[in-house]
Design an enzyme around this catalytic site. Structure first.
Site, mmCIF file in Angstrom:
data_model
loop_
_atom_site.group_PDB
_atom_site.id
_atom_site.type_symbol
_atom_site.label_atom_id
_atom_site.label_comp_id
_atom_site.label_asym_id
_atom_site.label_seq_id
_atom_site.Cartn_x
_atom_site.Cartn_y
_atom_site.Cartn_z
ATOM 1 N N ASP A 69 0.800 -1.166 0.014
ATOM 2 C CA ASP A 69 -0.051 -0.022 -0.045
ATOM 3 C C ASP A 69 0.851 1.246 -0.018
ATOM 4 O O ASP A 69 1.549 1.447 1.011
ATOM 5 C CB ASP A 69 -0.904 -0.030 1.316
ATOM 6 C CG ASP A 69 -1.966 0.922 1.255
ATOM 7 O OD1 ASP A 69 -1.737 2.333 0.465
ATOM 8 O OD2 ASP A 69 -3.015 0.927 2.008
ATOM 9 N N TYR A 165 -10.002 14.569 -6.301
ATOM 10 C CA TYR A 165 -9.402 13.943 -7.354
ATOM 11 C C TYR A 165 -8.671 15.054 -8.403
ATOM 12 O O TYR A 165 -7.559 14.850 -8.834
ATOM 13 C CB TYR A 165 -10.194 12.920 -8.043
ATOM 14 C CG TYR A 165 -9.697 12.287 -9.294
ATOM 15 C CD1 TYR A 165 -8.763 11.051 -9.178
ATOM 16 C CD2 TYR A 165 -10.069 12.732 -10.589
ATOM 17 C CE1 TYR A 165 -8.538 10.423 -10.291
ATOM 18 C CE2 TYR A 165 -9.502 11.777 -11.752
ATOM 19 C CZ TYR A 165 -8.655 10.934 -11.547
ATOM 20 O OH TYR A 165 -8.171 10.103 -12.678
ATOM 21 N N LYS A 169 -4.582 15.433 -9.196
ATOM 22 C CA LYS A 169 -4.047 15.408 -10.549
ATOM 23 C C LYS A 169 -3.390 16.865 -10.729
ATOM 24 O O LYS A 169 -2.474 16.671 -11.473
ATOM 25 C CB LYS A 169 -5.209 14.947 -11.501
ATOM 26 C CG LYS A 169 -5.713 13.635 -11.195
ATOM 27 C CD LYS A 169 -4.358 12.628 -11.118
ATOM 28 C CE LYS A 169 -4.994 11.244 -11.251
ATOM 29 N NZ LYS A 169 -3.922 10.195 -11.182
ATOM 30 N N THR A 200 -11.559 1.121 -18.667
ATOM 31 C CA THR A 200 -10.856 0.395 -17.928
ATOM 32 C C THR A 200 -11.832 -0.520 -17.033
ATOM 33 O O THR A 200 -12.967 -0.128 -16.934
ATOM 34 C CB THR A 200 -9.702 0.762 -16.823
ATOM 35 O OG1 THR A 200 -10.393 1.638 -15.922
ATOM 36 C CG2 THR A 200 -8.616 1.478 -17.732
HETATM 37 N N1 LIG Z 1 -9.957 5.133 -16.391
HETATM 38 C C1 LIG Z 1 -10.090 6.347 -16.736
HETATM 39 O O1 LIG Z 1 -11.181 6.489 -17.216
HETATM 40 C C2 LIG Z 1 -8.998 7.229 -16.201
HETATM 41 C C3 LIG Z 1 -9.199 8.571 -16.618
HETATM 42 C C4 LIG Z 1 -8.206 9.549 -16.513
HETATM 43 C C5 LIG Z 1 -7.006 9.297 -15.728
HETATM 44 N N2 LIG Z 1 -7.112 7.805 -15.257
HETATM 45 C C6 LIG Z 1 -5.728 7.366 -14.221
HETATM 46 O O2 LIG Z 1 -5.182 6.349 -14.978
HETATM 47 C C7 LIG Z 1 -4.544 5.636 -13.742
HETATM 48 C C8 LIG Z 1 -5.014 4.211 -13.792
HETATM 49 O O3 LIG Z 1 -6.645 4.182 -13.773
HETATM 50 P P1 LIG Z 1 -7.404 2.829 -14.057
HETATM 51 O O4 LIG Z 1 -8.738 3.168 -14.615
HETATM 52 O O5 LIG Z 1 -6.529 1.828 -14.678
HETATM 53 O O6 LIG Z 1 -7.739 2.559 -12.402
HETATM 54 P P2 LIG Z 1 -7.391 0.997 -11.552
HETATM 55 O O7 LIG Z 1 -7.634 -0.018 -12.554
HETATM 56 O O8 LIG Z 1 -8.111 1.401 -10.359
HETATM 57 O O9 LIG Z 1 -6.001 1.034 -11.172
HETATM 58 C C9 LIG Z 1 -5.419 1.844 -10.628
HETATM 59 C C10 LIG Z 1 -4.212 1.039 -9.491
HETATM 60 O O10 LIG Z 1 -3.615 1.729 -8.374
HETATM 61 C C11 LIG Z 1 -3.569 1.115 -7.241
HETATM 62 N N3 LIG Z 1 -3.708 1.662 -6.164
HETATM 63 C C12 LIG Z 1 -4.520 2.417 -5.794
HETATM 64 N N4 LIG Z 1 -4.645 2.838 -4.494
HETATM 65 C C13 LIG Z 1 -3.268 2.383 -4.035
HETATM 66 C C14 LIG Z 1 -2.690 2.512 -2.817
HETATM 67 N N5 LIG Z 1 -3.108 2.862 -1.845
HETATM 68 N N6 LIG Z 1 -1.423 1.544 -2.689
HETATM 69 C C15 LIG Z 1 -0.936 0.958 -4.046
HETATM 70 N N7 LIG Z 1 -1.724 0.952 -5.226
HETATM 71 C C16 LIG Z 1 -2.968 1.548 -5.316
HETATM 72 C C17 LIG Z 1 -4.663 -0.307 -7.546
HETATM 73 O O11 LIG Z 1 -3.847 -1.353 -7.032
HETATM 74 P P3 LIG Z 1 -4.512 -2.608 -6.844
HETATM 75 O O12 LIG Z 1 -5.749 -3.019 -7.577
HETATM 76 O O13 LIG Z 1 -3.456 -3.995 -7.036
HETATM 77 O O14 LIG Z 1 -4.847 -2.579 -5.332
HETATM 78 C C18 LIG Z 1 -5.273 -0.323 -8.841
HETATM 79 O O15 LIG Z 1 -5.025 -1.291 -9.744
HETATM 80 C C19 LIG Z 1 -4.932 6.473 -12.599
HETATM 81 O O16 LIG Z 1 -3.946 7.042 -12.144
HETATM 82 C C20 LIG Z 1 -6.270 7.198 -12.710
HETATM 83 O O17 LIG Z 1 -6.441 8.352 -12.237
HETATM 84 C C21 LIG Z 1 -7.901 6.951 -15.595
#
Ligand SMILES: NC(=O)c1ccc[n+]([C@@H]2O[C@H](COP(=O)([O-])OP(=O)(O)OC[C@H]3O[C@@H](n4cnc5c(N)ncnc54)[C@H](OP(=O)(O)O)[C@@H]3O)[C@@H](O)[C@H]2O)c1
Length: 260
Positions: A69, A165, A169, A200
């Site tokens: 974490d 959020y 960012k 995702t």
């Molecule tokens: N999807 C979108 O629409 C979108 C849009 C703009 C920006 N983003 C950015 O893109 C990135 C990935 O997004 P995603 O949609 O792929 O989300 P996601 O599947 O939730 O991936 C983010 C990962 O961050 C890890 N995480 C969260 N809190 C944590 C903590 N306290 N310690 C360690 N690991 C932690 C989690 O790992 P575990 O699952 O293994 O715990 C999770 O798998 C993020 O920075 C997000 O803000 C996404």
């Protein structure tokens, strides 16, 4: 392919550390970087089993996996040291891990709002800042490297039901650009990629649910971004982007929000 401004690993091998690589955009980034020949240290927390399977599947291994974490300072230090030690350092840090939590200021009381604010800033800003600090200094001592931080369109557009959020960012953008200035003389480059909606697992219920049509109508390309598209930009920034791009924030949002 070359990684200008980055120190090589043993035998000239390039190494990258990716946080939150068990699913979603992090997994796509890992896949893109492995396909480009980088040796990877994957990080995961709850999706460690998925990241462990990915570690074995990816070409160019053996790759490594670290778990923990990142909002616990001691655990973050341990994760960093394990990642740094896996292959004798790394040339690229990708801060992808983050959370998105609804905390409408119109609805929450002060205690609930403060708690959501603290959780979000800890994961999305404090953790990547500390990892950038630890990594950039080691990279500089090793001759150079690259930081790539995954931000969001929300930093510019605002998030009315998740202001922490958006703030996290925006802070990530400013932190990255500050690091770009601080570490350029020491051959460490720093970049941001700022996606809009990305399809995702985490957001699938939203972009494929009843809000999906409205979201697509807000995207001039007529669809939401794929994780592979974001990963392609991260791959470029992590490897081929020229040094003069350091400090850049690259939008990947299908022209849904344009900055001038
Ligand atoms: N999807 C979108 O629409 C979108 C849009 C703009 C920006 N983003 C950015 O893109 C990135 C990935 O997004 P995603 O949609 O792929 O989300 P996601 O599947 O939730 O991936 C983010 C990962 O961050 C890890 N995480 C969260 N809190 C944590 C903590 N306290 N310690 C360690 N690991 C932690 C989690 O790992 P575990 O699952 O293994 O715990 C999770 O798998 C993020 O920075 C997000 O803000 C996404």
């Amino acid at each position: 392919m070359t990684i200008s401004g980055a120190a090589g690993g043993s035998g000239g091998e390039r190494r990258a550390f990716i946080t939150g690589a068990g699913r979603g955009i992090g997994r796509a980034i890992a896949t893109a970087l492995a396909a480009s020949g980088l040796r990877l240290v994957l990080h995961a927390r709850e999706h460690a089993a998925e990241a462990s399977a990915l570690r074995v599947e990816l070409p160019g291994g053996p790759h490594a996996l670290v778990t923990g974490d990142l909002t616990h300072a001691e655990e973050l230090r341990r994760v960093f040291e394990e990642a740094w030690g896996a292959f004798g350092g790394f040339d690229v840090l990708v801060n992808n891990a983050a959370i998105y939590e609804e905390h409408s200021p119109l609805e929450l009381d002060a205690d609930a709002f403060q708690a959501a604010w603290a959780r979000t800033l800890a994961a999305n800003l404090d953790a990547p800042a500390l990892l950038c600090h630890l990594a950039a200094r080691r990279m500089a001592d090793a001759g150079g490297g690259r930081l790539v931080n995954v931000s969001s369109r929300g930093a510019f557009r605002g998030e009315p039901t998740a202001p922490a959020y958006a703030a996290s960012k925006a802070g990530l953008n400013a932190m990255t650009q500050s690091f770009a200035k601080a570490f350029a003389p020491r051959n460490v480059l720093a970049f941001v990629v700022a996606p809009g909606w990305v399809d995702t697992e985490r957001v699938a219920p939203i972009v494929r649910g009843e809000r999906g049509e409205a979201i697509r109508q807000d995207m001039p390309i007529g669809r939401v971004t794929t994780a592979d598209e974001v990963a392609a930009v991260v791959r470029f920034l992590a490897t081929d982007a020229p040094a003069s791009m350091t400090g850049a924030i690259v939008d990947v949002n299908g022209a849904s929000y344009l900055r001038t």
